[in-house]
Design an enzyme around this catalytic site. Structure first.
Site, PDB file in Angstrom:
ATOM      1  N   ASP A 216       0.826  -1.202   0.000  1.00  0.00           N
ATOM      2  CA  ASP A 216       0.000   0.000   0.000  1.00  0.00           C
ATOM      3  C   ASP A 216       0.865   1.258   0.000  1.00  0.00           C
ATOM      4  O   ASP A 216       1.883   1.315   0.680  1.00  0.00           O
ATOM      5  CB  ASP A 216      -0.894   0.004   1.243  1.00  0.00           C
ATOM      6  CG  ASP A 216      -2.128   0.852   1.094  1.00  0.00           C
ATOM      7  OD1 ASP A 216      -2.375   1.353  -0.011  1.00  0.00           O
ATOM      8  OD2 ASP A 216      -2.855   1.000   2.091  1.00  0.00           O
ATOM      9  N   HIS A 353      -8.992  -0.568  -8.954  1.00  0.00           N
ATOM     10  CA  HIS A 353      -8.972   0.449  -7.908  1.00  0.00           C
ATOM     11  C   HIS A 353      -7.898   1.506  -8.134  1.00  0.00           C
ATOM     12  O   HIS A 353      -8.181   2.707  -8.059  1.00  0.00           O
ATOM     13  CB  HIS A 353      -8.764  -0.234  -6.547  1.00  0.00           C
ATOM     14  CG  HIS A 353      -8.485   0.715  -5.435  1.00  0.00           C
ATOM     15  ND1 HIS A 353      -9.394   1.656  -5.015  1.00  0.00           N
ATOM     16  CD2 HIS A 353      -7.376   0.883  -4.658  1.00  0.00           C
ATOM     17  CE1 HIS A 353      -8.874   2.365  -4.021  1.00  0.00           C
ATOM     18  NE2 HIS A 353      -7.651   1.927  -3.787  1.00  0.00           N
TER      19      HIS A 353
END
Length: 500
Positions: A216, A353
């Site tokens: 991330d 995403h």
């Protein structure tokens, strides 16, 4: 009497407590994430544009680098006492950006603070900071903009009692707890706890990964005057994230300069359900095993493999070497020779995403207005054997897991709220595609304040563009949040601690 900025900085240094010299960083540094600049690099870059890194709270610019972090939400019950202790006792603990860039200047625990509009009001600060989302609070746009179902919200976020938040970051929870006790002792009963959430990096090889397993924070932008840009990384004006700096076009009170708006979200992740969905809807590449076909579906939903390698560059199998190289892992823009960007979903789905929230060359010119710096951290324990066996997340609150989502920007309506409403939740974005992309399969919501509304994102199966893979449940559930203002150190000294 208000201090000049130069006088404040001298005073702040004098107030700093003696530091035990660290030998290890309080931050994490996975190979895949963009490295922070050295203190020397940052000092040189900031001098070129007049950015004052000793006046900017440290959490704003460091991104997804925290090891352990406590979010301590509070209510101010004695504003006069709080103001007096904020300037004299809390300010010396506040950690500026410059202090985090070298291990030997890092404190035992980094301390930052931010205030909701109600918190500023409680301190007698009623200036208009030029951001309606902040002024109204997150619950004001919960359904129409964010798509949350408020019955899932933590009660503290749905009420009016959160005036501020302390962000306490270190390499051990013991350090964090000790600093929290210190803060509470200094404030001497002038605040009460409204809510708290403990975040921490995942263990071992999962450090830097969120609970679905994906690395991330790779796509955070570079900030002029702070970051050294990497290939493929957008370089943006500091005013997109810091009030009153170059690129901030909104009129602000002078004292608000170098502050930033913090969008906080507690996002529960239904990991067992997500994993079961990938298995039940696995793709059918004949050269891959069943497990690999399930992993491929997850990578195409996210737009990156769990390692962090972008599917746009590694469309069929993961490439951990690519993932671990910041010179390559962000250097893509969805264009490929011989492929039409309006129709090609073989490399990366339009709905993925990371593409929905950062469309790169899908927009011409590339977007430079709607960006955030993400600085969140996972919370909650690892998935239990019982949850894995049942494919259902436990209802035990102590086993809830997810992401403490933190985004910094100088305009929430152009930053976090825009990304969620206009891109992630918009089935027609990215515009101009032959096939409507559909809603973001990870964070998108299919209804206004409704849970588990079916979504049909396009392009998830590269071998069959017409295949519809329907998602009937939300893998990410909002548990609520709030909007805050993270003031500069000089603002804390010269405005917030003095009140109206």
């Amino acid at each position: 009497m208000k201090l000049s900025l130069a006088s404040f900085l001298v005073a702040a240094v004098a107030l700093q407590p003696a530091l035990s010299v660290r030998t290890n960083s309080l931050l994490i540094d996975p190979a895949a994430l963009p490295a922070l600049p050295s203190a020397q690099q940052a000092a040189s870059a900031s001098a070129d544009v007049g950015l004052n890194l000793t006046n900017i709270q440290g959490d704003i610019l460091i991104g997804m680098k925290k090891n352990k972090e406590l979010f301590f939400f509070f209510t101010i019950v004695n504003p006069t006492l709080f103001r007096s202790q904020l300037g004299s006792g809390i300010l010396p603990l506040i950690t500026p950006t410059s202090q985090l860039l070298a291990v030997d200047t890092q404190p035992t625990t980094a301390v930052n603070i931010a205030f909701s509009q109600r918190g500023l009001n409680a301190l007698g600060i009623t200036d208009d900071l030029g951001d309606t989302a902040f002024t109204n609070g997150q619950i004001d746009n919960v359904a129409t903009i964010l798509g949350d179902e408020t019955s899932n919200w933590e009660p503290a976020f749905a009420g009016t009692g959160i005036h501020g938040v302390f962000l306490l970051a270190s390499d051990t929870i013991d350090n964090v707890n000790a600093t929290l006790s210190q803060v509470q002792n200094i404030l001497n009963g002038s605040i009460t706890e409204a809510y708290s959430l403990q975040g921490q990096a995942r263990p071992g090889d999962e450090q830097g990964h969120e609970h679905f397993g994906f690395m991330d924070g790779i796509s955070n932008p570079a900030v002029t005057g702070f970051s050294t840009p990497l290939p493929g990384q957008q370089v943006l004006d500091p005013g997109l994230f810091l009030l009153g700096e170059s690129g901030d076009l909104v009129s602000r009170p002078s004292w608000a300069k170098d502050g930033s708006f913090l969008a906080f979200r507690q996002l529960q992740q239904r990991v067992p359900e997500f994993n079961a969905f990938l298995v039940d809807n696995a793709l059918s590449n004949p050269n891959l095993t069943a497990d690999q076909n399930a992993e491929l579906l997850g990578a195409r939903m996210m737009g990156r493999w769990k390692s962090g390698a972008p599917v746009d560059l590694a469309p069929t199998v993961d490439d951990p070497v690519l993932a671990a190289d910041p010179q390559q892992n962000n250097n893509f823009n969805y264009t490929h020779p011989g492929f039409d960007e309006a129709t090609d979903q073989t490399h990366c789905p339009f709905s993925a995403h990371v593409r929905k929230t950062n469309p790169r060359s899908d927009l011409n010119p590339e977007d430079t207005a709607n960006h955030i710096i993400r600085a969140g951290i996972p919370y909650g324990p690892e998935v239990t054997d019982a949850e894995n066996a049942s494919n259902v997340s436990s209802t035990d609150p102590s086993l809830e897991r997810g992401l403490a989502f933190v985004a910094y920007q100088s305009d929430i309506n152009n930053g976090f709220a825009f990304l969620q409403q206009n891109w992630a939740n918009n089935a027609n974005f990215i515009f101009g595609k032959a096939t409507p992309p559909g809603i973001d399969p990870i964070i998108g919501t299919g209804g206004l304040g409704q849970a588990d509304v079916p979504r049909t994102p396009s392009g998830l199966d590269p071998s069959d563009p017409t295949r519809i893979i329907t998602i009937n449940q939300d893998f990410v559930v909002s548990r609520g949040g709030e909007y805050f203002f993270s003031p500069s150190l000089s603002a804390i000294q010269n405005t917030l601690s003095l009140g109206a």
